[in-house]
Design a protein around this motif. Structure first.
Motif, PDB file in Angstrom:
ATOM      1  N   HIS A 222       1.875   6.564  -7.408  1.00  0.00           N
ATOM      2  CA  HIS A 222       3.263   6.661  -7.137  1.00  0.00           C
ATOM      3  C   HIS A 222       4.131   6.493  -8.316  1.00  0.00           C
ATOM      4  O   HIS A 222       4.232   5.390  -8.876  1.00  0.00           O
ATOM      5  CB  HIS A 222       3.763   6.180  -5.627  1.00  0.00           C
ATOM      6  N   ASP A 223       5.284   7.333  -8.480  1.00  0.00           N
ATOM      7  CA  ASP A 223       6.176   6.935  -9.387  1.00  0.00           C
ATOM      8  C   ASP A 223       6.900   5.657  -8.815  1.00  0.00           C
ATOM      9  O   ASP A 223       7.652   5.720  -7.581  1.00  0.00           O
ATOM     10  CB  ASP A 223       7.031   8.136  -9.867  1.00  0.00           C
TER      11      ASP A 223
ATOM     12  N   ASP B 270       0.997  -1.100  -0.174  1.00  0.00           N
ATOM     13  CA  ASP B 270      -0.089   0.064  -0.036  1.00  0.00           C
ATOM     14  C   ASP B 270       0.811   1.054   0.015  1.00  0.00           C
ATOM     15  O   ASP B 270       1.566   1.618   0.916  1.00  0.00           O
ATOM     16  CB  ASP B 270      -0.856   0.025   1.132  1.00  0.00           C
ATOM     17  N   ALA B 271       0.935   1.971  -0.933  1.00  0.00           N
ATOM     18  CA  ALA B 271       1.686   2.965  -1.164  1.00  0.00           C
ATOM     19  C   ALA B 271       1.763   4.193  -0.167  1.00  0.00           C
ATOM     20  O   ALA B 271       2.526   5.088  -0.202  1.00  0.00           O
ATOM     21  CB  ALA B 271       1.740   3.518  -2.701  1.00  0.00           C
ATOM     22  N   ARG B 272       0.407   4.277   0.452  1.00  0.00           N
ATOM     23  CA  ARG B 272       0.333   4.987   1.510  1.00  0.00           C
ATOM     24  C   ARG B 272       1.033   4.830   2.657  1.00  0.00           C
ATOM     25  O   ARG B 272       1.248   5.710   3.772  1.00  0.00           O
ATOM     26  CB  ARG B 272      -1.046   5.251   1.807  1.00  0.00           C
ATOM     27  N   ARG B 273       1.531   3.583   2.823  1.00  0.00           N
ATOM     28  CA  ARG B 273       2.127   2.907   4.142  1.00  0.00           C
ATOM     29  C   ARG B 273       3.530   2.131   3.608  1.00  0.00           C
ATOM     30  O   ARG B 273       3.381   0.934   3.901  1.00  0.00           O
ATOM     31  CB  ARG B 273       1.099   2.127   4.706  1.00  0.00           C
ATOM     32  N   ILE B 274       4.304   2.802   3.048  1.00  0.00           N
ATOM     33  CA  ILE B 274       5.529   2.113   2.440  1.00  0.00           C
ATOM     34  C   ILE B 274       6.292   1.427   3.383  1.00  0.00           C
ATOM     35  O   ILE B 274       6.820   0.322   3.335  1.00  0.00           O
ATOM     36  CB  ILE B 274       6.349   2.954   1.625  1.00  0.00           C
ATOM     37  N   GLU B 275       6.557   2.113   4.558  1.00  0.00           N
ATOM     38  CA  GLU B 275       7.395   1.621   5.518  1.00  0.00           C
ATOM     39  C   GLU B 275       6.951   0.125   6.228  1.00  0.00           C
ATOM     40  O   GLU B 275       7.696  -0.752   6.625  1.00  0.00           O
ATOM     41  CB  GLU B 275       7.283   2.552   6.881  1.00  0.00           C
TER      42      GLU B 275
END
Length: 208
Positions: free
Chosen positions: A150-151, A117-122
């Protein structure tokens, strides 16, 4: 995927003797169970339990407010590639308290999908670290949650990925999209295992 398709039960042929194991890992609530359900030819084995208030001090649900159930062991699905080859899919639980299961799931794994989930990359850092420690080939699949795209270069930088690790976009709810993720993974593994994966890639395109 519609309910009729997800409830289909396909018997495993007696001639199938080559099981290829794929693991889908990632953070809490990124869509691992959804992906297994969307692409499996059989009704998947799910170990989901209803989330209760007792889990709130343990599991961070601030970014997944609508989530009402969670995997507590693993998800399991299957794709028959041809008469002798079968792809087994294992979806790993995402919460930190279940990470101790991951090393067992990684045993004998051909490759892995890190669902993101690119909103929560970590939330994907631990999964990538464990796969790199095991020397397991993997790709990163950015699941579409309806937000801005996201790129891939930014995602790669944020995850500190090696240049050879593929990054793809997907919708885990879609059988076709999930199929393309698996094809991308098999193509990546092909560089490690050679002709065997090439045959698997061809069969996957024809049968999934």
């Amino acid at each position: 995927m519609d309910s009729a398709a997800s409830d289909a039960r396909t018997p495993l042929g007696a001639s199938a003797d080559n099981g290829l194991k794929i693991v889908i890992v990632g953070g809490f609530g990124v869509g691992k169970t959804t992906m297994v359900r969307s692409v499996s030819e059989i009704r998947p084995l799910n170990t989901e339990e209803t989330m209760t208030r007792a889990s709130e001090p343990v599991d961070d649900v601030s970014e997944v407010r609508g989530k009402t159930a969670t995997t507590v062991a693993f998800d399991f699905g299957r794709i028959t590639l041809d008469a002798r080859n079968v792809l087994y899919l294992f979806g790993a639980p995402g919460q930190e308290r279940f990470w101790f299961l991951w090393d067992r799931l990684f045993s004998g794994t051909l490759g892995a999908v890190v669902l993101l989930d690119a909103r929560r990359i970590e939330d994907s850092w631990y999964a990538i670290d464990r796969l790199e420690r095991h020397g397991t080939p993997f790709i990163v699949a950015c699941n579409d949650f309806g937000g801005p795209r996201h790129d891939p270069a930014d995602v790669r930088d944020a995850l500190d990925l090696d240049p050879h690790v593929p990054i793809v976009e997907c919708d885990a709810r879609s059988r076709e999209s999930s199929k393309q993720v698996l094809i991308a993974l098999v193509q990546h593994i092909q560089r490690h295992l050679g002709d065997r994966s090439a045959r698997t890639d061809s069969s996957l395109r024809e049968t999934v």
